[in-house]
Scaffold this motif. Sequence first.
Motif, PDB file in Angstrom:
ATOM      1  N   PRO A 243       0.825  -1.216   0.000  1.00 36.84           N
ATOM      2  CA  PRO A 243       0.000   0.000   0.000  1.00 36.84           C
ATOM      3  C   PRO A 243       0.861   1.271   0.000  1.00 36.84           C
ATOM      4  CG  PRO A 243      -0.143  -1.136   2.129  1.00 36.84           C
ATOM      5  CD  PRO A 243       0.665  -2.010   1.215  1.00 36.84           C
ATOM      6  N   PHE A 244       2.091   1.177   0.573  1.00 38.20           N
ATOM      7  CA  PHE A 244       2.985   2.347   0.605  1.00 38.20           C
ATOM      8  C   PHE A 244       4.366   1.949   0.100  1.00 38.20           C
ATOM      9  CE2 PHE A 244      -0.159   2.828   3.965  1.00 38.20           C
ATOM     10  CZ  PHE A 244      -0.711   4.053   3.613  1.00 38.20           C
ATOM     11  N   HIS A 245       4.879   2.728  -0.836  1.00 35.20           N
ATOM     12  CA  HIS A 245       6.207   2.429  -1.375  1.00 35.20           C
ATOM     13  C   HIS A 245       7.297   3.186  -0.618  1.00 35.20           C
ATOM     14  CE1 HIS A 245       4.128   1.286  -5.351  1.00 35.20           C
ATOM     15  NE2 HIS A 245       4.330   0.235  -4.590  1.00 35.20           N
ATOM     16  N   TYR A 246       8.456   2.584  -0.525  1.00 35.86           N
ATOM     17  CA  TYR A 246       9.634   3.275   0.004  1.00 35.86           C
ATOM     18  C   TYR A 246      10.843   2.739  -0.737  1.00 35.86           C
ATOM     19  CZ  TYR A 246       9.937  -1.014   2.855  1.00 35.86           C
ATOM     20  OH  TYR A 246      10.000  -2.325   3.264  1.00 35.86           O
ATOM     21  N   GLN A 258      12.775   8.384   5.426  1.00 35.44           N
ATOM     22  CA  GLN A 258      11.682   8.008   4.488  1.00 35.44           C
ATOM     23  C   GLN A 258      11.446   6.494   4.485  1.00 35.44           C
ATOM     24  OE1 GLN A 258      13.264   9.550   0.771  1.00 35.44           O
ATOM     25  NE2 GLN A 258      13.782  11.362   1.941  1.00 35.44           N
ATOM     26  N   GLU A 261       9.630   5.634   7.647  1.00 38.89           N
ATOM     27  CA  GLU A 261       8.238   6.091   7.556  1.00 38.89           C
ATOM     28  C   GLU A 261       7.424   5.135   6.677  1.00 38.89           C
ATOM     29  OE1 GLU A 261       7.778  10.102   6.060  1.00 38.89           O
ATOM     30  OE2 GLU A 261       5.604   9.801   5.925  1.00 38.89           O
ATOM     31  N   GLY A 262       8.035   4.736   5.543  1.00 39.29           N
ATOM     32  CA  GLY A 262       7.361   3.784   4.635  1.00 39.29           C
ATOM     33  C   GLY A 262       7.086   2.469   5.328  1.00 39.29           C
ATOM     34  N   LYS A 263       8.057   1.998   6.089  1.00 35.83           N
ATOM     35  CA  LYS A 263       7.861   0.718   6.784  1.00 35.83           C
ATOM     36  C   LYS A 263       6.763   0.846   7.853  1.00 35.83           C
ATOM     37  CE  LYS A 263      11.173  -2.261   7.693  1.00 35.83           C
ATOM     38  NZ  LYS A 263      10.751  -3.366   6.841  1.00 35.83           N
ATOM     39  N   LYS A 265       4.232   2.857   7.892  1.00 35.50           N
ATOM     40  CA  LYS A 265       2.903   2.951   7.268  1.00 35.50           C
ATOM     41  C   LYS A 265       2.438   1.563   6.816  1.00 35.50           C
ATOM     42  CE  LYS A 265       2.817   7.621   5.345  1.00 35.50           C
ATOM     43  NZ  LYS A 265       3.046   8.358   4.104  1.00 35.50           N
ATOM     44  N   ASN A 266       3.364   0.782   6.258  1.00 39.72           N
ATOM     45  CA  ASN A 266       2.998  -0.577   5.842  1.00 39.72           C
ATOM     46  C   ASN A 266       2.642  -1.441   7.047  1.00 39.72           C
ATOM     47  OD1 ASN A 266       3.292  -1.079   2.836  1.00 39.72           O
ATOM     48  ND2 ASN A 266       5.185   0.037   3.255  1.00 39.72           N
ATOM     49  N   ALA A 269      -0.828  -0.455   8.239  1.00 35.08           N
ATOM     50  CA  ALA A 269      -1.864  -0.952   7.318  1.00 35.08           C
ATOM     51  C   ALA A 269      -2.041  -2.461   7.477  1.00 35.08           C
ATOM     52  CB  ALA A 269      -1.478  -0.620   5.878  1.00 35.08           C
ATOM     53  N   GLN A 355       3.755  -7.878   1.762  1.00 35.54           N
ATOM     54  CA  GLN A 355       3.354  -6.903   2.786  1.00 35.54           C
ATOM     55  C   GLN A 355       4.045  -7.197   4.128  1.00 35.54           C
ATOM     56  OE1 GLN A 355      -0.967  -7.083   2.626  1.00 35.54           O
ATOM     57  NE2 GLN A 355      -0.860  -6.750   0.420  1.00 35.54           N
TER      58      GLN A 355
END
Length: 474
Positions: A243-246, A258, A261-263, A265-266, A269, A355
């Motif tokens: 759902p979120f790329h990093y 970054q 933050e990406g991790k 958010k994943n 989710a 995921q």
Amino acid sequence: MHIVQATPELTPIAKVGGLGDVVYGLSKELLRQGHTVSCFLPKYASLDLRLLKNLKSLKQFTLNHSGKEITITLFSATCEGIDLFLIDAPQFQTQEIYGGDNEIDRFFFFCKSIQHVLELKLISYDVLHLHDWTTSALTYLIKKPSLLTIHNLRYQGKSDWNPSYSLPLSFCDDAGDLNLLKGGIETADCVTTVSPSYAKEIQSIDGSCELQTTILQNASKIHGILNGIDAHFWDPGSDPHLPFHYNTSHPSKKTLPQIKEGKQKNKQALLTKLGMAYQPNTPLVSTIARLVPQKSPQLIKHAILSTIKQKGQFLLLGSSPIREIEQEFQDLQKECQKSNQGRVLMLNDESLAHQIYAASDLFLIPSLFEPCGLTQMIALKYGTLPIARITGGLADTVFDVDTAKIPEEKRNGFTFDFPDEEGVNWALNRALNYYTNEPEKFSSLMLQGMSYDFSWKTRTASYLALYSKLCKKS
Ligand code: ADP
């Protein structure tokens, strides 16, 4: 160069484990480098045909097999640019790729079908690359130099000797039984296995799975080439399953916020999707594995319970062909549900696997033996630190934070020597401690892990060198 591969698995259309990923990743990289690749694969009933392009029937023929005339349809198709030849016969109308009463006969028949097609000279090619026992008979059936890759020596394709196969005695073991992998190792012009450490381990009594004499007699033609992972299929910067790329391609102190933050958010989710509480500073440990004895299911269970007891969170994504193990983990799922700190997901789910790699902080691999192992490399690429038992390919790729054996800047995880609860505790507890009490150090390990290049780009040169040698022989 035109390379023909014969394989029982190919990601993403027919994957059981690492073998499918390896044939896919190697083929894609060979294509990128300007070579031609054709893969022979059975047309299993379970193939996901939506992922194929230009599927068409090329030819029908009959083969006499064990006194019966069997009709085969040869299909061609492409999958992500890889040319496929699919063998369609009644034997492959199974949902499962492996197992069943006729497993040996089914794959021997697959080899005979490929032999027939290659002898029709529909394709001209330079090299034949075979994978595991399932395609080993082709080392004898095709009179052209071949390379055989052993992905796991434990699986050899053994059964009673079958004179109707007309194989030579190199395919017969000391007890007079059929052993397809043994014959393949003796007959192939070149043999590779999937990591340098495993190439050494299989020469020992314990690691040779009762094939020590064969392995030692053929040692000069056995090469250990570390597997890679496909840099596009496994890329958190563009992974369609996330759902979120990093982006972890250029890990540095500057890009780390970054990535984190990406991790996060994943993680949020995924935990929300699974009905678990998201706790930003709680470590999430995970394992993704086929739950067979090789993978130490009891140690995975121990680690799940221990992590939860220490107020961490754990996700296991697995499946098992062994009914008792499947049941034991279904029961464990009920127990985890109570604390809501863990989930045991007994299913095969590619998307969920991606995921989990992205969301986790730590990834446990307590294998008894591991020819290469891909999960530690994928985890590292996704910024997730492995906790691994030192064996086979794990020993070639995971380097303990506290080891003095290699330079500090190369260390990328947590390891242990003995596959027992004490061993797991030793590595797991240190990992949890670093996560909670030494976040700076944990972050620098993440950076070091992400900067490893496990892509096929670097590995393919070793295969090409062997292919070239074979071409000169033919
Ligand atoms: P092996 O080939 O012994 O199974 P590897 O580590 O070489 O182990 O490769 C395992 C591959 O299979 C990885 O791509 C991993 O993500 C995947 N995998 C294993 N179990 C599952 C599962 N239950 N669902 C999705 N993917 C899985």
